[in-house]
Enzyme design. Structure first.
Site, PDB file in Angstrom:
ATOM      1  N   TYR A 182      87.994  88.053  24.863  1.00  0.00           N
ATOM      2  CA  TYR A 182      86.810  88.522  25.593  1.00  0.00           C
ATOM      3  C   TYR A 182      86.216  89.727  24.896  1.00  0.00           C
ATOM      4  O   TYR A 182      86.932  90.652  24.549  1.00  0.00           O
ATOM      5  CB  TYR A 182      87.190  88.913  27.035  1.00  0.00           C
ATOM      6  CG  TYR A 182      86.463  88.021  28.014  1.00  0.00           C
ATOM      7  CD1 TYR A 182      85.086  88.180  28.213  1.00  0.00           C
ATOM      8  CD2 TYR A 182      87.127  87.008  28.682  1.00  0.00           C
ATOM      9  CE1 TYR A 182      84.413  87.323  29.068  1.00  0.00           C
ATOM     10  CE2 TYR A 182      86.451  86.163  29.536  1.00  0.00           C
ATOM     11  CZ  TYR A 182      85.088  86.324  29.726  1.00  0.00           C
ATOM     12  OH  TYR A 182      84.421  85.482  30.552  1.00  0.00           O
TER      13      TYR A 182
ATOM     14  N   GLU B 138      82.921  91.373  25.885  1.00  0.00           N
ATOM     15  CA  GLU B 138      81.660  91.779  26.534  1.00  0.00           C
ATOM     16  C   GLU B 138      81.172  93.086  25.945  1.00  0.00           C
ATOM     17  O   GLU B 138      81.935  94.029  25.775  1.00  0.00           O
ATOM     18  CB  GLU B 138      81.869  91.952  28.039  1.00  0.00           C
ATOM     19  CG  GLU B 138      81.824  90.643  28.787  1.00  0.00           C
ATOM     20  CD  GLU B 138      81.773  90.837  30.299  1.00  0.00           C
ATOM     21  OE1 GLU B 138      81.762  91.994  30.766  1.00  0.00           O
ATOM     22  OE2 GLU B 138      81.761  89.824  31.005  1.00  0.00           O
TER      23      GLU B 138
ATOM     24  N   ASP C  19      60.116  80.015  18.015  1.00  0.00           N
ATOM     25  CA  ASP C  19      61.374  79.284  18.200  1.00  0.00           C
ATOM     26  C   ASP C  19      61.554  78.318  17.031  1.00  0.00           C
ATOM     27  O   ASP C  19      60.884  77.293  16.949  1.00  0.00           O
ATOM     28  CB  ASP C  19      61.308  78.537  19.540  1.00  0.00           C
ATOM     29  CG  ASP C  19      62.555  77.702  19.813  1.00  0.00           C
ATOM     30  OD1 ASP C  19      63.434  77.628  18.942  1.00  0.00           O
ATOM     31  OD2 ASP C  19      62.624  77.122  20.920  1.00  0.00           O
TER      32      ASP C  19
ATOM     33  N   THR D 256      68.458  78.049  17.272  1.00  0.00           N
ATOM     34  CA  THR D 256      69.813  77.550  17.424  1.00  0.00           C
ATOM     35  C   THR D 256      70.499  77.750  16.075  1.00  0.00           C
ATOM     36  O   THR D 256      69.852  78.041  15.067  1.00  0.00           O
ATOM     37  CB  THR D 256      69.851  76.043  17.758  1.00  0.00           C
ATOM     38  OG1 THR D 256      69.257  75.332  16.674  1.00  0.00           O
ATOM     39  CG2 THR D 256      69.111  75.725  19.045  1.00  0.00           C
TER      40      THR D 256
ATOM     41  N   LYS E  83      71.443  73.173  14.057  1.00  0.00           N
ATOM     42  CA  LYS E  83      70.574  72.071  13.610  1.00  0.00           C
ATOM     43  C   LYS E  83      70.500  72.130  12.084  1.00  0.00           C
ATOM     44  O   LYS E  83      71.542  71.986  11.448  1.00  0.00           O
ATOM     45  CB  LYS E  83      69.245  72.154  14.347  1.00  0.00           C
ATOM     46  CG  LYS E  83      69.453  71.992  15.886  1.00  0.00           C
ATOM     47  CD  LYS E  83      68.192  72.010  16.711  1.00  0.00           C
ATOM     48  CE  LYS E  83      68.521  71.923  18.202  1.00  0.00           C
ATOM     49  NZ  LYS E  83      67.327  72.044  19.060  1.00  0.00           N
TER      50      LYS E  83
ATOM     51  N   ARG F 217      77.542  75.008  17.437  1.00  0.00           N
ATOM     52  CA  ARG F 217      76.501  75.054  18.469  1.00  0.00           C
ATOM     53  C   ARG F 217      76.369  76.472  18.997  1.00  0.00           C
ATOM     54  O   ARG F 217      77.333  77.044  19.499  1.00  0.00           O
ATOM     55  CB  ARG F 217      76.874  74.157  19.644  1.00  0.00           C
ATOM     56  CG  ARG F 217      77.187  72.742  19.273  1.00  0.00           C
ATOM     57  CD  ARG F 217      77.202  71.892  20.511  1.00  0.00           C
ATOM     58  NE  ARG F 217      75.840  71.605  20.874  1.00  0.00           N
ATOM     59  CZ  ARG F 217      75.101  70.672  20.269  1.00  0.00           C
ATOM     60  NH1 ARG F 217      75.607  69.961  19.296  1.00  0.00           N
ATOM     61  NH2 ARG F 217      73.862  70.463  20.653  1.00  0.00           N
TER      62      ARG F 217
HETATM   63  C1  LIG Z   1      67.196  72.359  20.347  1.00  0.00           C
HETATM   64  C2  LIG Z   1      66.132  73.301  20.761  1.00  0.00           C
HETATM   65  C3  LIG Z   1      66.378  74.330  21.689  1.00  0.00           C
HETATM   66  C4  LIG Z   1      67.603  74.374  22.571  1.00  0.00           C
HETATM   67  O1  LIG Z   1      68.796  74.507  22.017  1.00  0.00           O
HETATM   68  P1  LIG Z   1      70.127  74.233  22.872  1.00  0.00           P
HETATM   69  O2  LIG Z   1      71.152  74.853  21.992  1.00  0.00           O
HETATM   70  O3  LIG Z   1      70.229  72.766  23.045  1.00  0.00           O
HETATM   71  O4  LIG Z   1      69.995  74.970  24.163  1.00  0.00           O
HETATM   72  C5  LIG Z   1      65.383  75.257  21.912  1.00  0.00           C
HETATM   73  N1  LIG Z   1      64.206  75.182  21.272  1.00  0.00           N
HETATM   74  C6  LIG Z   1      63.914  74.195  20.409  1.00  0.00           C
HETATM   75  C7  LIG Z   1      62.595  74.168  19.739  1.00  0.00           C
HETATM   76  C8  LIG Z   1      64.864  73.219  20.131  1.00  0.00           C
HETATM   77  O5  LIG Z   1      64.555  72.225  19.310  1.00  0.00           O
END
Ligand SMILES: *Cc1c(COP(=O)(O)O)cnc(C)c1O
Length: 419
Positions: free
Chosen positions: A52, A54, A198, A224, A227, A233
């Site tokens: 942990y 925090e 994003d 993220t 990807k 993840r």
């Molecule tokens: C995949 C994605 C997310 C969310 O990611 P998670 O890890 O699944 O919560 C947010 N924004 C965009 C543009 C994405 O493609």
């Protein structure tokens, strides 16, 4: 010798093994998926899951943090370095939480956010109606042009002027073209909004310098880590120095408790991998593969949203083929080609049974496939589409995909697949 997992929980062991076999024995075209390296997998499966932590390095709420402080400091430094950002927060549990934290850092509940509509390629968390982001904030959604499939900045500017959002979100989950973050930054300034960008899907391309970075043009950048960036993840926030305090407070204690230290540790490893010439070559090949796949699909008469791709993904509009997206996705899955059905801009069909198919090349690129294999995959897709009701042909394509897969092994996993 049996592993501990196999001994203790043979049922779950067997299922993990089946999944490993599925991942190595199929062509994985879901553009948000990938294969992490063995090093990332090891860090992710390490004893850091027991800790942990925090708070932030030097400011924790529990003792025993000398190692976690060092790891998080390294991860933060690596994030700042590869994204050339003033500040990084590597604690968000996922991209969705990272987006919530970005909003929480900048605006108040009831303020207006403006993001790309889900059915035009945006993410749920950009203010889509079923997401809590549209309950906590007023949400205005911008479309892409139904004719070109591309962002229409005149229209976005007009909507921004009319609705005076406090946050404009750039970035997408199903947009096959390069996004001009600079224009988004300009529009946000013009209307006095913050710009949240994003880059969940394209972070790996951004780090490799293949897609323009939003970092100079955005107040907060959210991503993220799993990807194209090819880590475990997780999520991450990058921001200008002036927002650092608010961003950190929004993540912890605003939205989260203890960070997932095993994930954060594996993110650090993934970022070391991303800071290499090999990673740049991988990212370049992702785009080459996507372009080769797209060109071949066009030859077969498929209609691609925006006419092609600049990045890692392709959105096929299947209306001219008269095949629903879901039907093709399911038939491809039986042929060991894994994709997802998706809406296309201006789709008359609902998101539950839309007219499009979304595919991408990160995972096949990680396993070493190049343009000839990308073209081969386009041929597989076409064969399945042309024989959508012929199970014998689909089964035959499945045999060929398995053969192709066997020539491109996936990164080793602690549970071996059966080949
Ligand atoms: C995949 C994605 C997310 C969310 O990611 P998670 O890890 O699944 O919560 C947010 N924004 C965009 C543009 C994405 O493609």
């Amino acid at each position: 010798m049996k592993t501990a997992l196999e001994q203790y929980d043979p049922q779950i062991y067997e299922l993990i093994k089946q999944e490993a076999t599925r991942q190595s024995g199929s062509i994985r075209l879901i553009p948000s998926e990938n294969y992490v390296s063995k090093a990332v997998m090891q860090a992710s499966g390490s004893c850091l899951t027991n800790k942990y932590a925090e708070g932030y390095p030097g400011r924790r709420y529990y003792e025993g943090q000398h190692v976690t402080d060092l790891i998080e400091t390294i991860a933060t430094e690596r994030a700042r370095r590869i994204f050339k950002a003033d500040h990084a927060n590597v604690q968000p549990y996922s991209g969705s939480v990272a987006n919530m934290a970005a909003y929480a850092a900048l605006i108040q509940p009831g303020d207006t956010i403006m993001g790309l509509s889900l059915v035009h390629g945006g993410h749920l968390t950009h203010g889509w109606k079923v997401s809590v982001t549209s309950r906590f904030y007023k949400s205005v959604q911008y479309p892409v042009s139904s004719e070109t499939g591309r962002l229409d900045f005149d229209h976005i500017r007009e909507l921004a002027k009319k609705n005076s959002p406090k946050v404009i979100v750039s970035g997408a989950t199903a947009y096959p073209r390069e996004i001009d973050f600079e224009i988004f930054g300009d529009i946000a300034k013009e209307v006095g909004a913050y710009h949240v960008s994003d880059i969940a899907h394209i972070a790996g391309l951004v780090v490799a310098g293949i897609h323009k970075s939003p970092v100079p043009y955005a107040d907060v950048v959210s991503t993220t880590t799993h990807k194209t960036l090819r880590g475990p993840r997780g999520g991450m926030l990058l921001c200008k120095a002036e927002h650092a305090g608010n961003v950190d407070k929004a993540v912890f204690p605003g939205l989260q408790g203890g960070p997932h230290m095993h994930t954060l540790t594996a993110i650090a490893v993934a970022m070391a991998e991303a800071d290499t010439p090999e990673f740049v070559a991988y990212a370049q090949q992702i785009v080459k593969n996507a372009k080769a796949l797209a060109a071949k699909l066009l030859e077969y008469g498929f209609d691609l949203v925006s006419g092609g791709t600049d990045n890692h993904l392709i959105l096929i509009d299947l209306r001219n083929k008269n095949i629903p997206g879901k039907k093709l996705a399911k038939a491809l899955d039986r042929a060991r080609i894994v994709s997802n059905y998706n809406t296309v801009p201006g789709d008359p069909a609902p998101p539950s049974n839309p007219s499009g198919l979304r595919i991408g090349t990160p995972a096949i690129t990680t396993r070493g496939m190049k343009e000839p294999e990308a073209e081969q995959i386009a041929t597989f897709i076409n064969t399945v589409a042309e024989n959508i009701d012929n199970e014998a042909v689909i089964e035959q394509v499945g045999k060929e995909t398995l053969l192709l897969c066997s020539q491109f092994p996936v990164p080793e996993h602690f549970i071996k697949n059966d080949g």
